[in-house]
Design an enzyme around this catalytic site. Structure first.
Site, short mmCIF file in Angstrom:
data_model
loop_
_atom_site.label_atom_id
_atom_site.label_comp_id
_atom_site.label_asym_id
_atom_site.label_seq_id
_atom_site.Cartn_x
_atom_site.Cartn_y
_atom_site.Cartn_z
N HIS A 60 72.12 74.83 -0.96
CA HIS A 60 73.47 74.38 -1.27
C HIS A 60 74.13 75.37 -2.22
O HIS A 60 73.48 76.31 -2.72
CB HIS A 60 73.48 72.96 -1.81
CG HIS A 60 72.86 72.77 -3.16
ND1 HIS A 60 71.50 72.86 -3.38
CD2 HIS A 60 73.40 72.50 -4.38
CE1 HIS A 60 71.24 72.63 -4.66
NE2 HIS A 60 72.38 72.43 -5.29
N HIS A 62 75.61 75.48 -5.36
CA HIS A 62 75.77 75.38 -6.80
C HIS A 62 75.21 76.65 -7.44
O HIS A 62 74.27 77.27 -6.92
CB HIS A 62 75.04 74.16 -7.36
CG HIS A 62 75.87 72.91 -7.33
ND1 HIS A 62 75.33 71.65 -7.30
CD2 HIS A 62 77.22 72.73 -7.34
CE1 HIS A 62 76.29 70.74 -7.29
NE2 HIS A 62 77.46 71.37 -7.32
N ASP A 64 73.24 77.35 -9.82
CA ASP A 64 71.81 77.47 -10.12
C ASP A 64 70.96 77.57 -8.86
O ASP A 64 69.73 77.65 -8.95
CB ASP A 64 71.34 76.31 -11.01
CG ASP A 64 71.57 74.93 -10.40
OD1 ASP A 64 72.63 74.72 -9.79
OD2 ASP A 64 70.70 74.06 -10.55
N HIS A 65 71.64 77.63 -7.69
CA HIS A 65 70.91 77.80 -6.43
C HIS A 65 71.39 79.00 -5.61
O HIS A 65 70.65 79.49 -4.77
CB HIS A 65 71.00 76.52 -5.59
CG HIS A 65 70.24 75.38 -6.19
ND1 HIS A 65 68.98 75.03 -5.78
CD2 HIS A 65 70.56 74.53 -7.21
CE1 HIS A 65 68.55 74.00 -6.52
NE2 HIS A 65 69.49 73.69 -7.38
N HIS A 143 74.39 65.03 -2.70
CA HIS A 143 74.56 65.89 -3.87
C HIS A 143 75.88 66.62 -3.70
O HIS A 143 76.01 67.46 -2.82
CB HIS A 143 73.38 66.87 -3.97
CG HIS A 143 73.39 67.71 -5.20
ND1 HIS A 143 73.05 67.22 -6.45
CD2 HIS A 143 73.68 69.02 -5.40
CE1 HIS A 143 73.11 68.19 -7.34
NE2 HIS A 143 73.51 69.29 -6.73
#
Length: 247
Positions: A60, A62, A64-65, A143
């Site tokens: 996904h 975000h 931090d990904h 999410h």
């Protein structure tokens, strides 16, 4: 199939852990699964050969990904001097979000004359997709990320790696995890019902239903990091930066 955990932390680096990034060597290729904001220094700390990475698969969008991608791409351009093609595969919206991130961090970067070919392949949710010879199936999870957030099931024809991405409990995880050689599941907090994230108390009740051959916890905040022995006693593995696992 061999897994090296480059980063297994939450968005806040709890416990000093790097953002999510899994290095997966399969029978077909070398992949990263997610590439969080701290991925590039974490990869270098593990002496990973950046030019040996064939592709990156995103759960996904975000930071931090996937937020490490602008830095990795520019490293390839100016330091690693990559010459071989790179594939980035992610959920619908990946190309637009990546271009936007590039422009925020490094204005005019999207106009770069790249020394190597790179392209984005967007994975339609729920449709089996070939990514560098791997069969990948995604499932939309719960999410909010401004685009579909997905769990992933990846097979090289011999072994199966599965990953929840970030999500609260949803039955969509069941076919992703079932019979996987390894299912990595986010377990953000120890207790409570969380919006968009999993707690150990919720996951513990679902472990048998998941049906994975092995389950590993990742993306943990301080409340979960303080209770890891309880999780280990329940028979799950716990991710650690630098951990190497053979599937």
């Amino acid at each position: 199939m061999n897994l090296t955990i480059i980063g297994c932390g939450d968005a806040f680096g709890s416990g000093g852990r790097s953002n999510t990034c899994f290095h997966l060597q399969t029978a077909k290729a070398t992949l990263l699964v997610d590439c969080g904001a701290s991925a590039l220094p974490a990869l270098k700390a593990r002496a990973i050969d950046l030019n040996a990475i064939d592709g990156i698969v995103l759960s996904h969008l975000h930071g931090d990904h996937f937020g490490g991608l602008p830095f990795l791409l520019l490293d390839y351009q100016f330091l690693a001097r990559r010459e071989t093609p790179l594939l980035i595969a992610g959920p619908p919206g990946t190309r637009a979000r990546l271009d936007a991130a590039m422009e925020v961090f490094f204005p005019k970067a999207t106009g770069t004359k790249w020394r190597f070919e790179w392209r984005v392949q967007e994975i339609a949710v729920g449709e089996p997709t070939d990514v560098l010879g791997h069969s990948i199936v995604s499932a939309e999870v719960v999410h909010q990320s401004g685009a579909p957030s997905t769990a992933l099931r990846l097979s090289d024809g011999d072994k199966t790696f599965a990953y929840s991405g970030d999500t609260e409990w949803t039955d969509a995880l069941l076919p992703i995890a079932r019979d996987a050689d390894l299912f990595i599941c986010e377990c953000y907090a120890y207790g409570g019902k969380l919006t968009g994230h999993m707690s150990w108390q919720t996951l513990w009740e679902k472990l048998a239903a998941l049906g994975a051959k092995c389950t590993m916890l990742t993306h943990m905040n301080p409340t979960m990091l303080a209770r890891l022995e309880e999780a280990r006693a329940a028979g799950v593995l716990v991710a650690e930066d630098g951990l190497v696992v053979g599937l």
